[in-house]
Design a protein around this motif. Structure first.
Motif, PDB file in Angstrom:
ATOM      1  N   CYS A 122      -3.658   3.187  -7.272  1.00  0.00           N
ATOM      2  CA  CYS A 122      -2.329   3.146  -6.631  1.00  0.00           C
ATOM      3  C   CYS A 122      -2.364   3.760  -5.243  1.00  0.00           C
ATOM      4  O   CYS A 122      -1.739   3.258  -4.301  1.00  0.00           O
ATOM      5  N   THR A 123      -3.106   4.856  -5.096  1.00  0.00           N
ATOM      6  CA  THR A 123      -3.211   5.513  -3.792  1.00  0.00           C
ATOM      7  C   THR A 123      -3.912   4.618  -2.784  1.00  0.00           C
ATOM      8  O   THR A 123      -3.483   4.505  -1.620  1.00  0.00           O
ATOM      9  N   LEU A 125      -4.063   1.366  -2.785  1.00  0.00           N
ATOM     10  CA  LEU A 125      -3.165   0.262  -2.435  1.00  0.00           C
ATOM     11  C   LEU A 125      -2.096   0.716  -1.452  1.00  0.00           C
ATOM     12  O   LEU A 125      -1.770   0.005  -0.489  1.00  0.00           O
ATOM     13  N   SER A 126      -1.537   1.897  -1.670  1.00  0.00           N
ATOM     14  CA  SER A 126      -0.490   2.395  -0.772  1.00  0.00           C
ATOM     15  C   SER A 126      -1.033   2.708   0.609  1.00  0.00           C
ATOM     16  O   SER A 126      -0.328   2.550   1.615  1.00  0.00           O
ATOM     17  N   LEU A 127      -2.292   3.160   0.703  1.00  0.00           N
ATOM     18  CA  LEU A 127      -2.892   3.448   2.004  1.00  0.00           C
ATOM     19  C   LEU A 127      -3.284   2.174   2.749  1.00  0.00           C
ATOM     20  O   LEU A 127      -3.368   2.175   3.979  1.00  0.00           O
ATOM     21  N   TYR A 129      -1.522  -0.574   2.884  1.00  0.00           N
ATOM     22  CA  TYR A 129      -0.335  -1.232   3.447  1.00  0.00           C
ATOM     23  C   TYR A 129       0.628  -0.174   3.967  1.00  0.00           C
ATOM     24  O   TYR A 129       0.844   0.861   3.324  1.00  0.00           O
ATOM     25  N   ASP A 130       1.219  -0.460   5.131  1.00  0.00           N
ATOM     26  CA  ASP A 130       2.105   0.518   5.747  1.00  0.00           C
ATOM     27  C   ASP A 130       3.472   0.530   5.083  1.00  0.00           C
ATOM     28  O   ASP A 130       4.138   1.551   5.043  1.00  0.00           O
ATOM     29  N   CYS A 131       3.915  -0.605   4.579  1.00  0.00           N
ATOM     30  CA  CYS A 131       5.263  -0.685   4.008  1.00  0.00           C
ATOM     31  C   CYS A 131       5.217  -1.425   2.683  1.00  0.00           C
ATOM     32  O   CYS A 131       4.791  -2.581   2.624  1.00  0.00           O
ATOM     33  N   LEU A 132       5.649  -0.760   1.646  1.00  0.00           N
ATOM     34  CA  LEU A 132       5.665  -1.359   0.305  1.00  0.00           C
ATOM     35  C   LEU A 132       7.089  -1.455  -0.235  1.00  0.00           C
ATOM     36  O   LEU A 132       7.306  -1.510  -1.444  1.00  0.00           O
ATOM     37  N   CYS A 197      10.147  -3.290   8.258  1.00  0.00           N
ATOM     38  CA  CYS A 197       9.501  -2.014   7.970  1.00  0.00           C
ATOM     39  C   CYS A 197       9.347  -1.253   9.275  1.00  0.00           C
ATOM     40  O   CYS A 197       8.601  -1.672  10.164  1.00  0.00           O
ATOM     41  N   HIS A 199       8.532   2.062   9.310  1.00  0.00           N
ATOM     42  CA  HIS A 199       7.884   3.321   8.948  1.00  0.00           C
ATOM     43  C   HIS A 199       6.991   3.796  10.084  1.00  0.00           C
ATOM     44  O   HIS A 199       6.157   3.052  10.592  1.00  0.00           O
TER      45      HIS A 199
END
Length: 228
Positions: A122-123, A125-127, A129-132, A197, A199
């Motif tokens: 999960c970490t 994948l989150s790193l 992509y900038d916006c989930l 996004c 962010h």
């Protein structure tokens, strides 16, 4: 009711993890945790809107400039809190993996290994992509809405011996219709009008070149508002 159905997949696991599982302990833990979370959220919401008014972002840290050291420290503390609470969301996934592949029994080494693997995936994948945000939107309209409104209402109506239009089934029918409407509308809006996004993008008042870099974000906002 919405909150209860949204969190019920974690409820039994958390209840079983209590040192003394009992309804009184469960009630105390849930009321204290939800109550304290509500107070903290309300304080941040009120303070954030009182400071930035119409420019307030969904993530209040997005309102602060990069050169604001206190805000940077706040981001660090927020990151630590997320790191310590995120594994809670992996409990159900780990339980499913345990039941499907290990017949519901995990030794300590496998327990730790699967937990670390899920969190690491999960970490990563989150790193990547900038916006989930779209993931949360789709999860809400496709999974959460049926789980909260549609399925419980449909089950109640199905098990009821009365007709759909009977007075006792009126509220479940209304909830079912509202759930279908929210799910359909939300899915259409998510696909046809995806959210932008922003962010990491600094607010306009952070780019003022004639102000000292040591000026706080609040002072920058007030000075820009005065100039406008």
């Amino acid at each position: 009711m919405s909150f209860a159905f949204l969190c019920h997949h974690n409820s039994f696991i958390i209840y079983g993890s209590l040192e003394k599982p009992s309804l009184s302990n469960w009630s105390r833990v849930t009321h204290m945790s939800v109550g304290s979370g509500m107070i903290v959220s309300a304080l941040f919401a009120v303070a954030g809107y009182a400071t930035f008014t119409g420019y307030t972002q969904g993530d209040i840290f997005e309102n602060y400039c990069k050169n604001d050291d206190l805000a940077t420290f706040g981001r660090f503390c927020f990151g630590i809190s997320i790191i310590t609470t995120f594994p809670l969301e992996c409990f159900v996934t780990r339980e499913v993996v345990s039941n499907v592949f290990f017949n519901g029994t995990l030794n300590n080494h496998a327990h730790v290994a699967i937990t670390v693997l899920i969190v690491a995936a999960c970490t990563a994948l989150s790193l990547a992509y900038d916006c989930l945000g779209i993931v949360l939107v789709l999860n809400g309209v496709i999974c959460a809405t049926p789980l909260i409104f549609i399925i419980p209402s449909a089950c109640y109506i199905k098990l009821s011996t009365e007709s759909w239009f009977h007075g006792g089934n009126l509220i479940p029918c209304l909830i079912l219709i509202a759930g279908v409407f929210v799910m359909t509308t939300g899915l259409i809006m998510a696909v046809m009008f995806p959210q932008d996004c922003s962010h990491g993008a600094e607010m306009f008042y952070c780019s003022v070149s004639n102000l000292s870099s040591s000026t706080s974000s609040t002072d920058l906002l007030l000075q820009n508002s005065t100039e406008i």
